[in-house]
Each structure stands twice: as structure tokens, then as C-alpha cells.
Design a protein around this motif. Sequence first.
Motif: not given
Length: 128
Positions: A7-33
Motif C-alpha cells: 500500500s502507499g502508492g499514488g500520484l506524486v510530483q517530481p521531487g516528492g516523496s512516498l512511503r510504501l508499506s508491505c504487510v503480511v496478511s492471512r497468516s500467523t507467519l513471522d515476517l522476521s524470518y
Amino acid sequence: QFQLAESGGGLVQPGGSLRLSCVVSRSTLDLSYYTIGWFRQAPGKEREGVSCISEKGDNKYYADNVKGRFTASRDNANNTAYLQMNSLKPEDTAVYYCAAVDFRFFNRCVLSAGMDYWGKGTLVTVSS
């Protein structure tokens, strides 16, 4: 099997900033591995690697064309990884994907090969 969701995508002007996120869903898996990679695919181009971050966040890789502008981070307690993108350029326009691979195979991420799990992507458009 777990799923990744960007998530976090979108339209931004040149020189701008965005922060993308990546989330684990539908699982109890531990992303730290897992090493987390960020990849992108621009229209009409092949997918390319952008960044990799090791399971503890102490080892990071950046492609030359984003080095100094993008920063990968992660919050293992919340099963989330981030890609902070600053000084965005029109050539950064692409669908951005996060992917995960067993922490023992960090180099797979660097080589953009052999990632185990993928998200569906989020579109980033850099345009005035």
C-alpha cells in the motif's frame, strides 16, 4: 501460505516523496524470518530489483538508480516492511512489489531471483 499486501502508492510530483508499506496478511507467519525485497516494473519494461532488507534490518541493498533516495526499513513486531522514497523522478513510475524469501537467502533478493512470496503491487506515478 501467507500473502503480502502493498500500500502507499499514488500520484506524486517530481521531487516528492512516498512511503510504501508491505504487510503480511492471512497468516500467523513471522515476517522476521524473511528477507524482504522491493521490486518494480515500469510499463513496457522488465521487472527490476530496487532494494532488499535482511530479517533484522542490519543488511540492506539498493539498486544504483535509487541509492541515496530510497530507504528500506521494517517493523517485525507488526509484520510490516517499508520503502521510503524521496526525490522521486518520472523514471521511478512503476508498479512496486514487495516479496519475501527465507532469511538464509538474502543474495536471492539481490539477484532478483528465487523470491518465495509476492504481493500484488501498488502503482507509483511520478508526474507533474
